[in-house]
Write a protein that holds these residues in place. Structure first.
Motif, short mmCIF file in Angstrom:
data_model
loop_
_atom_site.label_atom_id
_atom_site.label_comp_id
_atom_site.label_asym_id
_atom_site.label_seq_id
_atom_site.Cartn_x
_atom_site.Cartn_y
_atom_site.Cartn_z
N VAL A 193 71.48 3.51 64.87
CA VAL A 193 71.39 2.93 63.54
C VAL A 193 72.22 3.75 62.56
N GLY A 194 72.53 3.12 61.42
CA GLY A 194 73.30 3.80 60.40
C GLY A 194 74.55 3.04 60.00
N LEU A 245 81.17 7.64 60.14
CA LEU A 245 79.71 7.47 60.10
C LEU A 245 78.98 8.55 60.89
N GLU A 246 77.79 8.90 60.45
CA GLU A 246 76.86 9.66 61.28
C GLU A 246 75.71 8.71 61.59
N LEU A 247 75.56 8.37 62.86
CA LEU A 247 74.55 7.43 63.31
C LEU A 247 73.38 8.19 63.94
N THR A 248 72.28 7.50 64.13
CA THR A 248 71.10 8.12 64.72
C THR A 248 70.57 7.24 65.84
N ALA A 249 70.23 7.84 66.97
CA ALA A 249 69.63 7.11 68.08
C ALA A 249 68.21 6.73 67.70
N PRO A 259 59.57 4.78 70.08
CA PRO A 259 60.03 3.88 69.01
C PRO A 259 60.82 2.71 69.57
N ALA A 260 60.80 1.60 68.85
CA ALA A 260 61.61 0.42 69.20
C ALA A 260 62.23 -0.12 67.91
N ALA A 291 64.09 -0.39 62.33
CA ALA A 291 64.34 0.69 63.29
C ALA A 291 64.35 2.06 62.63
N ASP A 292 64.83 2.14 61.40
CA ASP A 292 64.80 3.42 60.69
C ASP A 292 63.37 3.89 60.50
#
Length: 209
Positions: A134-135, A117-121, A47-48, A25-26
């Protein structure tokens, strides 16, 4: 028709689209960001979990341009930070104690770890406005519930495997609930930042309230 481009497989997806396979995913989020920044002649880049769908390719030249861009891309190339959204959370989810036990820590430490945490959609799916974030480190991955709930309240912050997500509406679900937020995840009438609060590329921080 398929082809290996830059160690990734690019598949023709009908007459006007290409599906690019990546490692995770990243990588999908990074490639999607790269393609958008290149100003490719496309109508949509989606993206998927381990693919990117590039749609709206009008002709052979557009197909070739995207294939060339993918060949030049590598993870991290040209990726810029997306907007930051901070979500206030009541960490009182039904599964928070179980998550803490799986992490081998106290409930208070589990809250501290998650909110640090810093996550990302990475991408959206399952329901309008539901973003797969993710993250989460591999050490904090948790299994889904053995039996999904028939109803998860809107605003529930949840974990499954290495994903984090927020349920935009009440729905069935098998993720582990750790808290809840009042943020409106999906609003078809919202212009800024758009209907989905956590669109792909958005950075997300959770803060305890």
């Amino acid at each position: 028709m398929s082809g290996r481009v830059g160690a990734r497989r690019v598949l023709a997806y009908g007459l006007h689209a290409l599906l690019v396979e990546v490692d995770d995913a990243d990588g999908a989020a990074a490639l999607a960001s790269w393609l958008r920044a290149q100003g490719q002649p496309v109508t949509d880049v989606v993206p998927a979990a381990a693919t990117v769908l590039v749609d709206g390719l009008a002709d052979a030249a557009a197909h070739a341009a995207v294939r060339d861009a993918v060949a030049r891309w590598h993870p991290g190339a040209g990726v810029t930070d997306g907007p930051l959204v901070v979500l206030e959370v009541d960490y009182d989810g039904e599964d928070l104690a179980d998550v803490a036990a799986l992490w081998g820590c106290s409930v208070q430490e589990a809250v501290a770890r998650h909110s640090a945490l810093e996550l990302t959609a990475a991408f959206c799916g399952f329901a309008p406005g539901f973003s797969y974030l993710v993250g989460l480190p591999a050490a904090l991955a948790v299994p889904r519930l053995a039996t999904p709930r028939t109803r998860v309240p809107a605003g529930s912050v949840a974990l499954a495997d290495r994903w984090c997500g927020v349920y935009p509406t009440a729905s069935p679900g098998g993720w582990r609930l750790i808290g809840r937020t009042d943020a409106v995840l999906w609003d078809p009438d919202r212009l800024d930042p758009g209907p989905a609060l956590l669109a792909p590329g958005t950075r997300v921080r959770f803060v305890a309230r």
